[in-house]
Design an enzyme around this catalytic site. Structure first.
Site, PDB file in Angstrom:
ATOM      1  N   TRP A 326       0.839  -1.272  -0.156  1.00 20.89           N
ATOM      2  CA  TRP A 326      -0.109   0.089   0.168  1.00 20.89           C
ATOM      3  C   TRP A 326       1.173   1.387   0.009  1.00 20.89           C
ATOM      4  CZ3 TRP A 326      -0.401   4.031   3.227  1.00 20.89           C
ATOM      5  CH2 TRP A 326      -1.553   4.814   3.186  1.00 20.89           C
ATOM      6  N   HIS A 327       2.105   1.157   0.604  1.00 23.43           N
ATOM      7  CA  HIS A 327       2.909   2.472   0.845  1.00 23.43           C
ATOM      8  C   HIS A 327       3.661   2.604  -0.512  1.00 23.43           C
ATOM      9  CE1 HIS A 327       2.402   1.700   5.081  1.00 23.43           C
ATOM     10  NE2 HIS A 327       2.571   3.018   5.190  1.00 23.43           N
ATOM     11  N   GLY A 328       3.761   1.729  -1.379  1.00 26.45           N
ATOM     12  CA  GLY A 328       4.442   2.228  -2.620  1.00 26.45           C
ATOM     13  C   GLY A 328       4.631   0.740  -3.237  1.00 26.45           C
TER      14      GLY A 328
END
Length: 477
Positions: A326-328
């Site tokens: 989700w963060h990258g």
């Protein structure tokens, strides 16, 4: 538009004055103002991506209505999956398409096939897409589960999706809380306004004074790690730990404080995470809105811990892995998530993941020696994960760790950022009982002394304010 910009310092007072100037009974007018202001705020960066927000808004608005009206479970599911596929489709295309294609090409090349990247393209990642996508998804899922009714007021729903204080980096709100406040008539409360301004000041301090001061040290160390002593690398990851904490929690404080100026309460997103005594406590105190989102909309639907032990362990790894991605779109983020899952697992298996509901030394001034050791151990584990989070590749992360374990000499020139770490640790310790996230503990101080504190920090922020507007780290997610 960045919070830490001159434009925002003009934008916010104008919107605030216009909002409260409108008659308290003119709820629709106020919401129209918030909607237009939110679109202007986001469009300041790139107006074209407003179409994505509008698309998510329209799709989820009508899907919510038709889910509620559906006569059969099958029909309700059709509209639920229309909402999910639309939102996740947008997110996957803009955030992960290039990553998947490049990973596939790398795999083929490693197997001896000379793959040509016909499908790679430079796709611009819309700011905040991960945040507002999850927020709208929670709405349609909650409607489907009959936790909330479908919203019929399109303007109010549009404000829920695009409310500018938390639009680009959270907190990720639920419709049950935020939407009900948007639709409620309210009068200005002086105490809420003071609380909001206090949080905004605290957020600016953490972002401008602490995070932005540590950023050059972090960039210099991580970009030249192969030529530096292990002790310097150790210092670099500590600097990054406090940079990202002050950067992200600073944003959350400004967002929550700004919302209070409009009579709206957002959820607390951080509760002094670096005083955690184990990894499970850390995840109850770090990015709380995302952690609880994954718990409610991924972990529990997968069966949570009410199934076999092996499947429960599987669910834990899925949640942490997805949280990492989700963060990258990078394998380093996946590794970061898996690393936390590995360290979280012992507490999960021994059913100690719910310990420590209160902050450390709740009724004491100082922690015990045991608590100090627990906090230090947990912090070092967290820092290990931050190395993967900050590195460009997994190989870089492992080489960074390899070099870090040797030669702990730290040249004096690299110690100039330590004072910022010390400052935020001391301030956080003094404020650690602020479980509600509104700095209400300051109300216990003499009023004159309290205002001296406000002025002192205000001047400190202004003296540190730079014409270069450093973006918030979580804008890239």
């Amino acid at each position: 538009m960045l919070f830490n910009s001159v434009e925002y310092l003009v934008f916010l007072p104008v919107v605030f004055i216009l909002y409260w100037y409108l008659n308290s009974k003119a709820l629709v007018a106020r919401n129209v103002l918030l909607l237009l202001s939110s679109y202007f705020f986001y469009g300041w960066w790139d107006w074209r991506f407003l179409l994505l927000i509008l698309l998510s808004t329209v799709v989820d608005y009508f899907c919510g209505i038709y889910i509620e009206k559906g006569n059969t479970k099958k029909l309700k599911l059709i509209f639920l999956w229309l909402s999910i596929s639309t939102n996740l489709g947008i997110l996957i295309f803009f955030k992960y398409f290039g990553f998947f294609i490049e990973s596939w090409i790398s795999l083929l090349n490693s197997l001896g096939y000379q793959a040509v990247s016909y499908w790679t393209m430079n796709i611009v990642l819309p700011v905040g897409i991960s945040f507002y996508t999850f927020q709208t998804l929670s709405y349609t899922i909650d409607v489907y589960k009959r936790k909330i009714p479908a919203e019929k007021d399109f303007i109010a729903f549009s404000v829920f999706v695009s409310f500018f204080p938390q639009l680009v980096a959270g907190p990720i709100e639920r419709a049950k809380s935020l939407l009900s406040q948007i639709k409620k008539r309210k009068n200005f409360k002086y105490s809420q306004g003071v609380s909001g301004l206090r949080l905004i000041l605290w957020g600016f301090f953490k972002k401008i004074v602490i995070a932005d001061s540590l950023a050059p040290h972090v960039d210099r160390i991580f970009s030249n790690y192969s030529n530096l002593h292990g002790g310097i690398l150790f210092l670099g990851v500590i600097y990054f730990a406090f940079q990202i904490y002050c950067d992200f929690s600073g944003y959350s404080d400004i967002a929550i404080g700004t919302a209070k100026l409009f009579g709206i309460n957002l959820m607390v997103n951080f509760r002094f995470p670096y005083f955690s005594r184990n990894i499970s406590e850390f995840w109850r105190r770090w990015h709380i809105s995302l952690t609880t989102w994954f718990r409610d909309y991924l972990y529990i639907p997968l069966g949570g811990s009410k199934i076999s032990k092996i499947n429960s362990v599987r669910n834990v790894f899925i949640v942490f892995a997805v949280s990492g991605l989700w963060h990258g779109a990078n394998w380093t983020f996946l590794m970061w998530g898996v690393t936390h899952a590995v360290f979280y697992l012992p507490f999960f298996l021994t059913k100690k993941n719910s310990r420590f509901s209160k902050i450390v030394a709740w009724e004491r001034y100082l922690p015990t020696i045991k608590e100090v050791l627990q906090i230090i151990t947990t912090f070092f584990i967290i820092c290990l994960g931050w190395i993967f989070f900050r590195s460009e590749t997994i190989s870089d992360a492992f080489r960074y760790i390899e070099r870090m374990v040797f030669d702990f000499h730290i040249p004096y020139s690299y110690r100039s950022g330590i004072e910022y770490v010390v400052i935020i640790v001391i301030l956080d310790w003094l404020l650690r009982k602020d479980e509600n996230g509104d700095l209400s503990v300051l109300d216990e101080i003499n009023r004159i002394f309290r205002w001296v504190i406000y002025l002192f920090f205000g001047f400190w922020v202004m003296s540190s304010f730079n014409t270069y507007e450093a973006p918030f780290i979580y804008f890239q997610f």
